[in-house]
Design a protein around this motif. Structure first.
Motif, PDB file in Angstrom:
ATOM      1  N   UNK A   1      66.344  34.674  53.792  1.00  0.00           N
ATOM      2  CA  UNK A   1      66.465  33.304  53.306  1.00  0.00           C
ATOM      3  C   UNK A   1      67.909  32.947  53.023  1.00  0.00           C
TER       4      UNK A   1
ATOM      5  N   UNK B   1      74.222  23.446  60.737  1.00  0.00           N
ATOM      6  CA  UNK B   1      73.298  23.913  61.773  1.00  0.00           C
ATOM      7  C   UNK B   1      72.002  24.358  61.096  1.00  0.00           C
ATOM      8  N   UNK B   2      70.881  23.884  61.604  1.00  0.00           N
ATOM      9  CA  UNK B   2      69.587  24.261  61.036  1.00  0.00           C
ATOM     10  C   UNK B   2      69.242  25.703  61.341  1.00  0.00           C
ATOM     11  N   UNK B   3      68.450  26.307  60.499  1.00  0.00           N
ATOM     12  CA  UNK B   3      68.049  27.696  60.685  1.00  0.00           C
ATOM     13  C   UNK B   3      67.352  27.906  62.024  1.00  0.00           C
TER      14      UNK B   3
ATOM     15  N   UNK C   1      63.567  27.618  62.054  1.00  0.00           N
ATOM     16  CA  UNK C   1      62.938  26.479  61.378  1.00  0.00           C
ATOM     17  C   UNK C   1      61.677  25.976  62.075  1.00  0.00           C
ATOM     18  N   UNK C   2      61.744  25.835  63.401  1.00  0.00           N
ATOM     19  CA  UNK C   2      60.582  25.279  64.110  1.00  0.00           C
ATOM     20  C   UNK C   2      59.374  26.198  63.965  1.00  0.00           C
TER      21      UNK C   2
ATOM     22  N   UNK D   1      58.901  28.241  61.370  1.00  0.00           N
ATOM     23  CA  UNK D   1      58.493  28.214  59.955  1.00  0.00           C
ATOM     24  C   UNK D   1      57.585  27.025  59.689  1.00  0.00           C
ATOM     25  N   UNK D   2      57.966  25.848  60.163  1.00  0.00           N
ATOM     26  CA  UNK D   2      57.209  24.642  59.810  1.00  0.00           C
ATOM     27  C   UNK D   2      55.896  24.531  60.584  1.00  0.00           C
TER      28      UNK D   2
ATOM     29  N   UNK E   1      78.316  28.119  58.042  1.00  0.00           N
ATOM     30  CA  UNK E   1      77.318  27.086  58.324  1.00  0.00           C
ATOM     31  C   UNK E   1      77.224  26.209  57.083  1.00  0.00           C
ATOM     32  N   UNK E   2      77.708  24.999  57.178  1.00  0.00           N
ATOM     33  CA  UNK E   2      77.770  24.150  55.981  1.00  0.00           C
ATOM     34  C   UNK E   2      76.383  23.886  55.404  1.00  0.00           C
ATOM     35  N   UNK E   3      75.394  23.698  56.275  1.00  0.00           N
ATOM     36  CA  UNK E   3      74.037  23.454  55.768  1.00  0.00           C
ATOM     37  C   UNK E   3      73.525  24.675  55.009  1.00  0.00           C
ATOM     38  N   UNK E   4      73.696  25.842  55.613  1.00  0.00           N
ATOM     39  CA  UNK E   4      73.238  27.062  54.964  1.00  0.00           C
ATOM     40  C   UNK E   4      73.985  27.330  53.670  1.00  0.00           C
TER      41      UNK E   4
ATOM     42  N   UNK F   1      72.776  25.050  51.014  1.00  0.00           N
ATOM     43  CA  UNK F   1      71.426  25.454  50.620  1.00  0.00           C
ATOM     44  C   UNK F   1      71.479  26.636  49.660  1.00  0.00           C
TER      45      UNK F   1
END
Lengths: 160, 738
Positions: B75, B203-205, B208-209, B211-212, B636-639, B642
C-alpha cells in the motif's frame, strides 16, 4: 449441508452449504468471487459489503439461507468492465493504498449514490462510517465519491 | 495465481530468466558494487526475440515493456513508483509498461519492504537499470542509421535521431539491441533530473483497475488445486503450550478433515516464529472457523500468566524514582549537569507520559497458503519480508532455503507486521502434516491477540528554561518493554544539560515494528513536552522550537553509530509549515493550532493541526498542514501525497482511541468493536501538503509523515482548551472546558 440456489450478479448458482453459513464464505470459497473481503467477521469493518436486493449488506453477517431468492450483487457484478462511475473515479483519483477495503468501500458508496446522486461531505461521512480503511485513505474516498457523482451526472446529461 | 507465476507458465522466456538468475549465471547476477550500492550486473540474453538487458526489464518486439517490481506492495505504492524510475530512464511510454511482481529471487537484490528503505536503497539502482537498457536501444538505433549515438535520444518508447528527425520504436530495436554489450552500470549515463517527464507527476497505482473490480490479488485470495483450509489456535497467554485438546470431538464436526497439536521444541520464552498451538484442517474456511468454536484446549501457562498493564504501570512509576546508576536504570546519555541547571532555572516542568500497546490491525488478516511436497515447499504469502519467510519455512520443514519457493502477493496492509513470518511457519507445519496445500487464515481475534505489538511505554520528563526563556535542561527516563530511546534521539545534542535514562521492563509480550518504530511514540512525547516548556517560557511554540533547533546546519552524530541531524532541513520545514498554516492567527476559544515535527526514516517533516474542541470536550480535527522534505525528487506525486495523507490520518487514529489492555497475561480486546480504528467522519476535511525540494537523495515516505501528527493534535488541543494530554489514547483525557 443443504442444496441452496443463490442469484449472484445475474447468475444462478447451486451450492452445498449449511443454512447458517455466512454468504461471505460461500462467495469466497465456493463461488470464487474473491473481491468480497474478510476483515473482522462481526460486521465492524465493511470489507465484505455486497448488495442484497440493492441494499448494502454485510456478507459476514448475512447467512446463505437469508440470501436465498434475493438478488445479490458483489463487486464483480457492479459493472461488467470496471466502468461504474465509482470505479472510474477511484482510478482517476488513485484512492487505494493497499486496496483491501476498497471493494467494500465502493459497494457502500454505490448504494449511497443510488439513493443520493449528489451527496454532501456529511452525507458521505454518514453513509461510509461502516467501512474502515486501515490505510486511512478517507480523504480521497470523499473526493472520489464527489467525482463519481460528477461522472454519473455527466453520463446522464450526455444520455439525455 | 500470482502475476509472476502466470508469466512463469505462459512464457518460456521467464523460465529461462528465472533459471539463469537462480543459477547465478550472467543474467541478473547481483554483485555488491564498490560504492556500496547493489547493482544487478546485466547480461544480454535473447529469448524468443525478447530484449532482456537485466533482471528488471524485458522489451518485446511489439514494443511492450515489462518491468519487474521486486519489493512487496503493502500500500506504500512501491509497485508503481520504482517501475516509474526504470521507465523514466529508459524513455519508455508509461502506457506501454506492464509491471509484474517478482518472486523472491537473488536476481532482484533486496526484496523486503520495511523501514521506508525501498526508495533510498533502490532509486539509483533502478535508474541505472533503465539507463543501461536505454543506452543499448540508442546504440542499436545509431548503428541502424550509421549516426553517432549522442545525436539520438530515447523518449515515449522510441529512439529519435535529433538532426534528421528519424525515429525507430523500441520494438523495432529489440533484435539489434540484444546483440550489444551491456554498458557498465556504474558509469552508464543517467538523465539529467531536469529532463524528467514521468517522475514527479501523478501516476495511478498499477493495480488500481484490478483493485476496484475485486480481482484476487491478495494472499488471502490465493487458491491451489486440492487445497484445504486451516485455522491455528494459539494460547491466549503468550509463550504457553497446549497440553491436551478435544481433538477427537473436533474431527467429528462437519467438514473437518483433521485436527492436531503442533508443539515443536522451541526455546522457552520464544514468542515469534512458529509457536505451539492446535491446527484444524477443513473443507472450507467456515467449517474450520465453526469447528474452532468447539475447541477446548488445556494450556500450560508460562511465568507471565499474571502480568497486566496496571502492574507494568506500577513498576514503571516505582523505577522512575530510582537514581541514575540504580539496578535496571541504564544511563544512555549525559551532557552537562542537569541538576545544577534545574537549580538555577527560571521555570522547571515535570510530567509523566504514557502510551499503550497497540495492534497493526492489518485489514487483511494474517494468512498463508503453503504446499509442502517432501522436502520442498511453495508458499504464497502477503509478506513484507520474503527472505525471512523463506528462512522460517526452511527451518520448520528442516530443509535448505533453496527448497522454498516464495510467491509474494499484494498485501492488505503491512505497517511492519508482515516483516514477521509466523503465519508462514504455521501454514508450512500444517501442510507438512496434512500432506496437501493448506490455506491458513487467522481470524480477527488471532490477529489482535497474537500481533507482534507496538510496545507501550512510560516516559518521565523534567525540563527547564532559563531566565532568557531558553531550553536549559532535559532529564528523561524512558521505561518500555523492548527498545528504548537512543543516545542521539531528539532533543539530545540540542540541550546543554541533558540526561537520558532507560529501563526495560521484564515482560512476555511479543513485540515488533509498527509504522515508524520508536518515532511513532517518541515524537508525541518529545514534541508535547517541548510545547509544555515553550508555554512555561511564555514563548510562541514555533519560535521556541526554532530556537531549540539552534543555528548550526548539520549536527554530528555521537559515537560510531551516531546519526547526523540536519537542523537546517528541520528548521526549513518548521518555518514552511508555520507560514502555510497561518500560524499565529487569532482563534476563538475552543479552537487551536499545534505543531509537531520529527526526523524519522530519513525524512524531515513538520505538521500543524488545527482543531475544534466543544465545551463538552468533543474533538474535531479540522485541518492539517504538512511540510515534507524527503530530498531532491518526489517519484510519484500521487503516491507521495497519498502516503502523507494516510500517515496523518493513521497517526490520528492510533493516538485518539487505540489501546490494547493486558490482563492475566493476555490481550483483553477480541475484535474491532473493542478496538476502534478511525472512521471517515473523524478524518480531517482538509489536508495540505507542501514538498520541499532539497539537494539530498530521495528517501521513503511510508513512515516519516506519521510521527509528527499526534503531538500536533495534542498541542492544538492544549492551545484550544488548556488541557494537556499526557496519556494515549487521547480518550483517556477529559477535554471539556468552560
Amino acid at each position: 449441508m443443504s442444496k441452496i440456489t443463490l442469484q449472484v450478479n445475474g447468475r444462478s448458482y447451486d451450492v452445498d452449504a449449511a443454512p447458517e453459513t455466512p454468504l461471505l464464505w460461500v462467495l469466497r470459497d465456493q463461488l470464487d468471487l474473491l473481491g468480497t473481503k474478510f476483515g473482522c467477521g462481526i460486521g465492524q469493518c465493511g470489507a465484505c459489503i455486497v448488495h442484497v436486493n440493492g441494499a448494502p449488506a454485510r456478507a459476514c453477517l448475512t447467512t446463505v439461507s437469508e440470501a436465498v431468492s434475493a438478488k445479490i450483487t458483489t463487486i464483480e457484478g457492479l459493472s461488467r468492465d470496471g466502468s461504474h462511475p465509482l470505479q472510474k473515479a477511484w482510478c482517476e483519483l488513485d484512492v487505494a493504498q493497499c486496496g483491501y477495503c476498497q471493494t467494500g468501500q465502493i459497494m457502500s458508496a454505490a448504494a449511497l449514490l443510488a439513493s443520493n446522486p449528489h451527496p454532501s461531505d456529511s452525507d458521505i461521512d454518514d453513509a461510509m462510517a461502516g467501512n474502515i480503511c486501515r490505510c486511512a485513505t478517507y480523504y480521497r474516498i470523499r473526493a472520489a465519491i464527489h467525482r463519481a457523482a460528477e461522472i454519473a451526472a455527466g453520463a446522464r446529461g450526455a444520455g439525455a | 495465481m500470482s502475476e509472476a507465476a502466470q508469466l512463469h507458465m505462459d512464457r518460456r522466456s521467464f523460465l529461462r530468466l528465472a533459471a539463469m538468475a537462480g543459477g547465478g549465471l550472467v543474467l541478473g547476477h547481483y554483485a555488491r558494487a564498490a560504492d556500496g550500492a547493489q547493482i544487478a550486473s546485466a547480461g544480454v540474453e535473447r529469448v524468443d526475440g525478447v530484449f532482456i538487458p537485466n533482471a528488471f526489464i524485458r522489451i518485446a518486439p511489439d514494443g511492450s515493456v515489462t518491468v519487474f517490481s521486486a519489493r512487496p506492495e503493502v500500500g506504500q505504492g512501491i509497485k508503481t513508483s520504482l517501475p516509474m524510475v526504470v521507465a523514466e530512464e529508459l524513455g519508455a511510454d508509461w502506457h506501454s509498461v506492464t509491471v509484474v511482481s517478482a518472486p523472491l529471487d537473488a536476481a532482484f537484490g533486496p526484496q523486503s519492504a520495511g523501514g521506508s528503505t525501498s526508495t533510498p536503497t533502490s532509486y539509483m539502482e533502478m535508474r541505472r537499470m533503465g539507463a543501461a537498457a536505454r543506452t543499448m536501444l540508442v546504440e542499436a538505433a545509431a548503428q541502424t542509421w550509421g549516426v553517432p549515438a549522442d545525436e539520438c535520444i530515447a523518449a515515449d518508447g522510441a529512439v529519435r535521431h535529433v538532426t534528421s528527425g528519424r525515429t525507430l520504436k523500441f520494438g523495432d530495436l529489440v533484435a539489434r539491441a540484444s546483440t550489444l554489450p551491456v554498458p557498465d552500470l556504474h558509469s552508464v549515463k543517467l538523465k539529467d533530473p531536469k529532463d524528467f517527464t514521468l517522475l514527479g507527476s501523478r501516476i495511478g497505482g498499477v493495480d488500481n483497475a484490478k483493485i476496484v473490480t475485486g480481482q484476487p490479488l491478495f494472499g488471502i485470495d490465493q487458491k491451489r488445486p486440492g487445497m484445504a483450509y486451516a485455522v491455528y489456535q494459539k494460547a491466549p497467554v503468550w509463550g504457553s503450550r497446549p497440553l491436551k485438546a478435544n481433538l477427537e470431538h473436533i474431527k467429528t464436526l462437519p467438514g473437518v478433515r483433521d485436527a492436531f497439536i503442533i508443539d515443536r521444541t522451541v526455546p522457552e520464552g520464544q514468542l515469534i516464529g512458529l509457536v505451539p498451538g492446535v491446527a484444524i484442517v477443513a473443507d472450507s474456511t467456515w467449517a474450520a472457523f465453526s469447528a474452532r468454536r468447539e475447541l477446548d484446549v488445556q494450556w500450560e501457562e508460562g511465568r507471565f500468566a499474571k502480568s497486566s498493564w496496571d502492574d507494568y504501570a506500577r513498576q514503571a512509576t516505582e523505577i522512575s524514582k530510582a537514581a541514575p546508576g540504580s539496578p535496571k536504570v541504564e544511563e544512555t546519555r549525559r551532557d552537562g549537569d542537569v541538576d545544577q541547571a534545574f537549580a538555577g532555572a527560571a521555570h522547571v516542568v515535570e510530567a509523566s507520559y504514557s502510551y499503550p500497546f497497540i495492534s497493526h490491525a492489518n485489514l487483511e488478516p494474517q494468512n498463508c497458503l503453503a504446499h509442502v511436497q517432501g522436502d520442498k515447499v511453495e508458499i504464497w504469502a502477503p509478506t513484507q519480508n520474503p527472505d525471512n519467510a523463506r528462512g522460517l519455512a526452511a527451518q520448520v520443514l528442516g530443509t535448505a532455503p533453496e527448497n522454498v519457493r516464495v510467491n509474494i502477493t499484494r498485501i492488505g496492509g503491512g505497517f511492519g507486521r508482515r516483516l514477521r513470518s509466523d503465519p508462514v511457519g504455521e501454514a508450512v507445519a500444517i501442510s507438512q502434516k496434512a500432506g496437501i496445500p493448506i490455506k491458513l487464515t487467522w481470524d480477527r481475534t488471532d490477529d489482535l491477540q497474537h500481533d507482534h505489538f507496538r510496545p507501550g511505554g512510560f516516559h518521565f520528563l523534567k525540563g527547564a528554561v532559563d531566565a532568557k526563556g531558553a531550553l536549559s535542561a532535559w532529564r528523561s527516563h524512558h521505561v518500555s518493554f523492548g527498545s528504548n530511546l537512543g543516545a542521539d534521539d531528539y532533543p539530545a545534542r540540542f540541550v546543554p544539560n541533558y540526561l537520558l535514562l532507560n529501563t526495560r521492563l521484564d515482560n512476555g509480550v511479543p513485540q515488533g515494528p509498527w509504522r515508524a518504530p520508536g518515532s511513532c511514540t517518541y515524537a508525541w512525547m518529545i514534541c508535547s513536552f517541548l510545547d509544555e516548556l515553550a508555554h512555561a517560557a511564555g514563548r510562541d511554540p514555533v519560535e521556541f522550537n526554532l530556537s531549540v533547533l539552534g543555528d548550526k546546519d548539520l549536527v554530528a552524530g555521537t559515537g560510531k553509530n551516531g546519526r547526523p541531524y540536519n537542523a537546517a532541513r528541520m528548521r526549513n520545514v518548521v518555518r514552511q509549515v508555520a507560514e502555510k498554516s497561518g500560524w499565529g492567527k487569532e482563534m476563538a476559544r475552543g479552537k487551536g493550532m499545534g505543531l509537531g515535527y520529527y526526523f524519522s526514516h530519513q525524512g524531515y517533516i513538520a505538521e500543524v493541526a488545527e482543531v475544534t474542541v466543544s465545551p463538552k470536550g468533543v474533538l474535531s480535527i479540522d485541518r492539517v498542514v504538512a511540510a515534507v522534505d524527503v530530498g531532491s525528487q518526489i517519484v510519484n506525486l500521487s503516491g507521495a501525497e497519498n502516503q502523507v495523507q494516510g500517515s496523518i490520518i493513521d497517526g490520528i487514529s492510533a493516538a485518539w482511541r487505540q489501546e490494547l489492555d493486558i490482563s492475566q497475561g493476555r490481550v483483553v480486546q477480541s475484535n474491532l468493536h473493542e478496538y476502534p480504528l478511525l472512521r471517515i467522519p473523524d478524518a480531517p476535511r482538509a489536508i495540505e501538503i507542501h514538498f520541499l525540494k532539497t539537494d539530498y537523495p530521495p528517501t521513503g515516505l511510508g513512515e516519516p509523515a506519521l510521527p509528527p501528527i499526534a503531538p500536533a493534535v495534542c498541542n492544538a488541543v492544549f492551545a484550544a482548551t488548556g488541557k494537556r494530554i499526557r496519556q494515549l489514547p487521547m480518550t483517556r483525557t477529559d477535554l471539556s472546558w468552560s
